[in-house]
Design a protein around this motif. Structure first.
Motif, PDB file in Angstrom:
ATOM      1  N   VAL A 117      56.943 -31.136  -1.828  1.00 40.94           N
ATOM      2  CA  VAL A 117      57.794 -31.131  -0.638  1.00 40.94           C
ATOM      3  C   VAL A 117      56.987 -31.812   0.467  1.00 40.94           C
ATOM      4  O   VAL A 117      55.919 -31.318   0.842  1.00 40.94           O
ATOM      5  N   THR A 136      64.591 -30.472   3.270  1.00 38.23           N
ATOM      6  CA  THR A 136      64.049 -31.104   2.067  1.00 38.23           C
ATOM      7  C   THR A 136      64.377 -30.262   0.841  1.00 38.23           C
ATOM      8  O   THR A 136      64.238 -29.032   0.900  1.00 38.23           O
ATOM      9  N   SER A 169      62.368 -19.634  -3.699  1.00 33.38           N
ATOM     10  CA  SER A 169      63.116 -20.540  -2.831  1.00 33.38           C
ATOM     11  C   SER A 169      64.511 -20.824  -3.385  1.00 33.38           C
ATOM     12  O   SER A 169      65.467 -21.017  -2.646  1.00 33.38           O
ATOM     13  N   GLY A 216      57.625 -26.416  -4.034  1.00 30.05           N
ATOM     14  CA  GLY A 216      58.753 -25.496  -4.166  1.00 30.05           C
ATOM     15  C   GLY A 216      58.355 -24.222  -4.889  1.00 30.05           C
ATOM     16  O   GLY A 216      57.443 -24.226  -5.725  1.00 30.05           O
ATOM     17  N   ALA A 240      63.514 -28.403  -2.360  1.00 33.07           N
ATOM     18  CA  ALA A 240      62.218 -27.782  -2.690  1.00 33.07           C
ATOM     19  C   ALA A 240      62.385 -26.944  -3.948  1.00 33.07           C
ATOM     20  O   ALA A 240      62.268 -25.718  -3.913  1.00 33.07           O
ATOM     21  N   ALA A 272      58.756 -22.664   0.630  1.00 40.29           N
ATOM     22  CA  ALA A 272      57.849 -23.578  -0.075  1.00 40.29           C
ATOM     23  C   ALA A 272      56.426 -23.129   0.271  1.00 40.29           C
ATOM     24  O   ALA A 272      56.219 -22.463   1.290  1.00 40.29           O
TER      25      ALA A 272
END
Lengths: 476, 147
Positions: free
Chosen positions: A370, A349, A389, A385, A351, A462
């Protein structure tokens, strides 16, 4: 996976030193126990991705990584077009832009209880799910192309949903650069009856309860409180995306030699971004992203119609919509220089951390929501997020629990009716056209989603915001 | 999961495990029979083969640069016909000529209540893909399908 293959660089960070034809290292983010449980194939696939032309920094795997096709599921890799970088149909996968969206309802558990059974039945009857189901929207050639170019924005224009929904969808609901003319007639034919359908397998529609908040500030910005009822939808680009994946996998496997790309595994089929095949795929893949966004938008509209009938006081507003099988052009800092990269996320995903311009202004201060899907018997999570990251894996996180058991094994272990009964005993109503499908998707066939999410949180990919538990689940 | 074996069998199918998805394998005395059996294995991913009546025939043709890609194309052609015709198939005849395939698939329209389809097959993949003869001279045609 054998720990001896890896060098530990932190509590949740494991490196594979470049060897053989690897151009960059491999990096896996996971706890020691998740690493031990990972298939050796994940190692092999992380290594193989690291050999592809133009790959930057590292070949990454998320905490839920498992054996995929060419790329591991949970794989993230970015390529620089100016350094011969590639785009890979295998690196995006068959279910292009499969993803999760979560809607607030403005209701609490107390509001839901008296009508829970009725709501479950109404959702099951209204939202097409499962093999052979057809949607209510049938598109002619002209409308199909308009949908492929316009995504959720097209759907809203047709009356499916609200204009304000678009703000909370990645790409604001419309992926730029889509080329409907690059999508084959076969792919369009596969989609003509499938708009607004959930599909099958691990796809679902759930009515969930917010049971725990981990980050009050982010939760307040996302508009969720303990006891709130939300609705989550997990589905993708349906037959159109599957067909595009199938066709380009073949054309990229066949054209690789022409572009002097040595494939360690045919499933890694790819083409230079700056090539005819690469550009054709990007145009078709972006059209499939729009198909997925339109599909989730139409399903959202159907959910709103059901709530208007059963719980008219509900106001369904979109928290966010994420896609976890994509290749997108993004700017990331490489050695201090902002660089335009083609970021593949296969079962991962996006993020993005706080302040990123692609996050809607009302959420930007805390970061991108997320959405992590779990199983029908456990939980799903909302994360956010983080700043760090962005430098770990291009602002990416895990996407779900990942299976721990094959469908075959699950079928031997459980009966669908028993799973439904057990979950009903725990207050979770399951509705599905297929009892065999339920057995194959039994919660016990999946890894512990909480462990995966904790690992993503600890690694800094995340941060946990909320835990959601299912009350109603419609399975395909 | 596999088909019951008989002493005089000319072909049979089985599934093999993949972490997220499922592998299909056709085994036959000829390559054609192995391809036919692999087709049956795909239907068995979705439903109980015995529940599908071979009432309606559909013609399928495809070609590919080699026999492994041809197997994937064959199974993907089946996936396409199942998806667009909303049908399931329970009997196949396959004819191979170099790297082209002509086949007839017999089946019937999906009836959800009766067939209880567990999952739709998104596509055949190149994972664990092989078409080869084993030490007993039988043809094995296999790959993982994404569900």
């Amino acid at each position: 996976m054998d720990l001896k293959l890896l060098k530990r660089r932190g509590p949740d960070e494991w490196h594979i030193s470049p060897h053989g034809k690897m151009r960059v290292p491999g990096v896996i983010y996971a706890t020691e126990s998740l690493i031990r449980g990972m298939d050796e194939k994940v190692y092999e696939q992380v290594v193989n991705v690291a050999t592809l032309p133009g790959i930057m920094q590292a070949s990454y795997a998320m905490p839920d990584a498992h054996w995929g096709y060419g790329f591991p599921i949970g794989g993230v890799a970015a390529f620089d077009p100016d350094l011969g970088g590639v785009v890979s149909a295998g690196g995006v996968g068959f279910d292009i832009s499969c993803g999760v969206r979560t809607l607030r309802t403005g209701l609490t558990v107390e509001d839901l209880q008296p009508v829970k059974e009725r709501l479950a039945e109404a959702l099951f009857h209204r939202i097409p799910a499962g093999v052979g189901s057809t949607g209510l929207v049938h598109l002619d050639k002209h409308e199909m192309d308009a949908m492929l170019a316009g995504g959720a924005k097209w759907a809203v224009g047709k009356g499916y949903g609200l204009h304000e929904d678009l703000e909370f969808i990645e790409e604001r609901g419309c992926m730029a650069g889509a080329k409907p003319e690059n999508v084959s007639d076969h792919a369009k034919k596969r989609q003509q009856d499938e708009m607004g359908t959930l599909g099958s397998g691990n796809h679902y529609l759930e009515v969930q309860q917010v049971v725990t908040l981990f980050d009050a500030e982010a939760a307040a910005v996302f508009g969720i409180r303990e006891g709130d009822i939300v609705v989550s939808i997990h589905c993708g680009s349906r037959g159109l995306g599957h067909q595009i994946g199938t066709e380009f996998l073949k054309s990229m496997a066949v054209s690789a030699a022409r572009y002097h790309i040595e494939l360690p595994d045919r499933e890694l089929a790819c083409a230079p971004i700056n090539s005819e095949v690469g550009q054709d795929y990007l145009g078709a893949m972006r059209a499939a992203i729009n198909c997925a966004l339109a599909n989730r938008q139409i399903v959202t509209h159907l959910v709103r119609e059901v709530f208007a009938d059963v719980l008219p006081e509900a106001v369904l507003s979109l928290l966010y919509d994420v896609s976890h099988n994509t290749c997108k052009v993004e700017e990331h800092v490489i050695d201090g220089t902002p660089t335009r990269l083609f970021v593949h996320r296969k079962g991962a995903t996006r993020a993005f951390g706080p302040g990123h311009s692609d996050i809607p202004p009302s959420l930007r201060a805390v970061g991108q929501p997320v959405l992590i899907g779990g199983t029908m018997g456990t939980a799903s999570y909302v994360l956010v997020g983080t700043k760090e990251s962005m430098s770990l894996a291009y602002g990416s996180a895990c996407h779900g629990a990942g299976r721990s058991m094959s469908r075959h094994q699950a079928l031997r272990q459980w009966h669908g009716r028993e799973v439904v009964k057990d979950l009903a005993g725990r207050g979770i109503l399951i509705r599905s056209p297929s009892m065999r499908g339920i057995a194959e998707e039994a919660p016990g066939a999946y890894k512990d989603v909480s462990e995966v999410v904790d690992a993503a949180d600890e690694a800094g990919l995340a941060r946990k915001v909320a835990r959601l538990e299912p009350l109603i689940c419609v399975k395909g | 999961m596999q088909q019951p074996r008989s002493e005089t069998e000319e072909a049979r199918w089985e599934h093999f495990p993949h972490e997220a998805d499922i592998g299909v394998r056709g085994i036959g005395s000829t390559k054609e029979k192995a391809f036919e059996a692999a087709g049956l294995a795909v239907t068995a991913v979705i439903t109980d083969l015995a529940s599908v009546s071979p009432m309606q025939a559909v013609q399928i043709a495809c070609e590919a640069p080699d026999e492994e890609l041809l197997l994937v194309d064959w199974l993907n052609a089946l996936v396409y016909e199942m998806a667009t015709r909303k049908m399931l198939f329970s009997r196949f005849t396959v004819h191979l000529n170099d790297h082209s395939l002509h086949a007839t698939a017999w089946g019937e329209p999906i009836e959800v209540a009766r067939h209880q389809p567990a999952v739709e097959v998104k596509g055949a993949t190149y994972t664990a893909l092989s078409v080869k003869r084993d030490e007993q001279g039988r043809w094995i045609a296999q790959c993982v399908v994404d569900v």
